[in-house]
Write a protein that holds these residues in place. Structure first.
Motif, PDB file in Angstrom:
ATOM      1  N   THR A  37     -53.455  54.753  43.291  1.00 58.88           N
ATOM      2  CA  THR A  37     -52.906  53.471  43.741  1.00 58.88           C
ATOM      3  C   THR A  37     -52.708  53.473  45.250  1.00 58.88           C
ATOM      4  O   THR A  37     -53.031  52.499  45.938  1.00 58.88           O
ATOM      5  CB  THR A  37     -51.568  53.181  43.031  1.00 58.88           C
ATOM      6  N   LEU A  38     -52.177  54.573  45.775  1.00 55.70           N
ATOM      7  CA  LEU A  38     -51.958  54.687  47.216  1.00 55.70           C
ATOM      8  C   LEU A  38     -53.282  54.645  47.978  1.00 55.70           C
ATOM      9  O   LEU A  38     -53.401  53.958  48.999  1.00 55.70           O
ATOM     10  CB  LEU A  38     -51.203  55.974  47.538  1.00 55.70           C
ATOM     11  N   LEU A  39     -54.285  55.360  47.489  1.00 50.15           N
ATOM     12  CA  LEU A  39     -55.590  55.357  48.151  1.00 50.15           C
ATOM     13  C   LEU A  39     -56.226  53.971  48.119  1.00 50.15           C
ATOM     14  O   LEU A  39     -56.831  53.536  49.100  1.00 50.15           O
ATOM     15  CB  LEU A  39     -56.511  56.389  47.502  1.00 50.15           C
ATOM     16  N   LYS A  73     -49.052  61.338  36.187  1.00 51.75           N
ATOM     17  CA  LYS A  73     -48.385  60.252  36.916  1.00 51.75           C
ATOM     18  C   LYS A  73     -48.686  60.342  38.409  1.00 51.75           C
ATOM     19  O   LYS A  73     -48.953  59.333  39.056  1.00 51.75           O
ATOM     20  CB  LYS A  73     -46.865  60.290  36.695  1.00 51.75           C
ATOM     21  N   TRP A  74     -48.611  61.557  38.962  1.00 51.12           N
ATOM     22  CA  TRP A  74     -48.904  61.743  40.376  1.00 51.12           C
ATOM     23  C   TRP A  74     -50.348  61.350  40.682  1.00 51.12           C
ATOM     24  O   TRP A  74     -50.622  60.721  41.704  1.00 51.12           O
ATOM     25  CB  TRP A  74     -48.668  63.199  40.783  1.00 51.12           C
ATOM     26  N   HIS A  75     -51.250  61.707  39.801  1.00 52.51           N
ATOM     27  CA  HIS A  75     -52.659  61.374  39.994  1.00 52.51           C
ATOM     28  C   HIS A  75     -52.843  59.859  39.999  1.00 52.51           C
ATOM     29  O   HIS A  75     -53.576  59.311  40.839  1.00 52.51           O
ATOM     30  CB  HIS A  75     -53.511  62.026  38.893  1.00 52.51           C
ATOM     31  N   ASP A  76     -52.193  59.163  39.064  1.00 54.40           N
ATOM     32  CA  ASP A  76     -52.275  57.702  39.016  1.00 54.40           C
ATOM     33  C   ASP A  76     -51.695  57.074  40.281  1.00 54.40           C
ATOM     34  O   ASP A  76     -52.270  56.145  40.848  1.00 54.40           O
ATOM     35  CB  ASP A  76     -51.529  57.147  37.797  1.00 54.40           C
ATOM     36  N   GLN A  77     -50.555  57.590  40.725  1.00 55.78           N
ATOM     37  CA  GLN A  77     -49.924  57.043  41.926  1.00 55.78           C
ATOM     38  C   GLN A  77     -50.755  57.324  43.175  1.00 55.78           C
ATOM     39  O   GLN A  77     -50.828  56.482  44.079  1.00 55.78           O
ATOM     40  CB  GLN A  77     -48.505  57.586  42.082  1.00 55.78           C
TER      41      GLN A  77
END
Length: 63
Positions: free
Chosen positions: A24-26, A17-21
């Protein structure tokens, strides 16, 4: 021992989940950066014209 495996799976889910978020942030940061670059280039002539008008009116450096 079963708890350890459950914890490992939970941590893996959180990491995913952190990797996906992060992705998205990048993407959002890149979008903002691209927009700022575009806007700066699109209005570069406007700024030059504004600076020229200030110099012509003797206002250069005045704020």
């Amino acid at each position: 021992m079963k708890k350890d495996f459950a914890l490992g799976a939970a941590l893996s889910t959180v990491a995913d989940k952190w990797h996906d978020q992060l992705g998205t942030l990048l993407d959002a940061c890149a979008h903002i950066s691209n927009h700022l670059d575009y806007t700066q280039n699109a209005h570069a002539e406007d700024g030059a014209a504004f600076d020229g008008n200030q110099k012509a009116q003797g206002l250069a450096g005045a704020q």
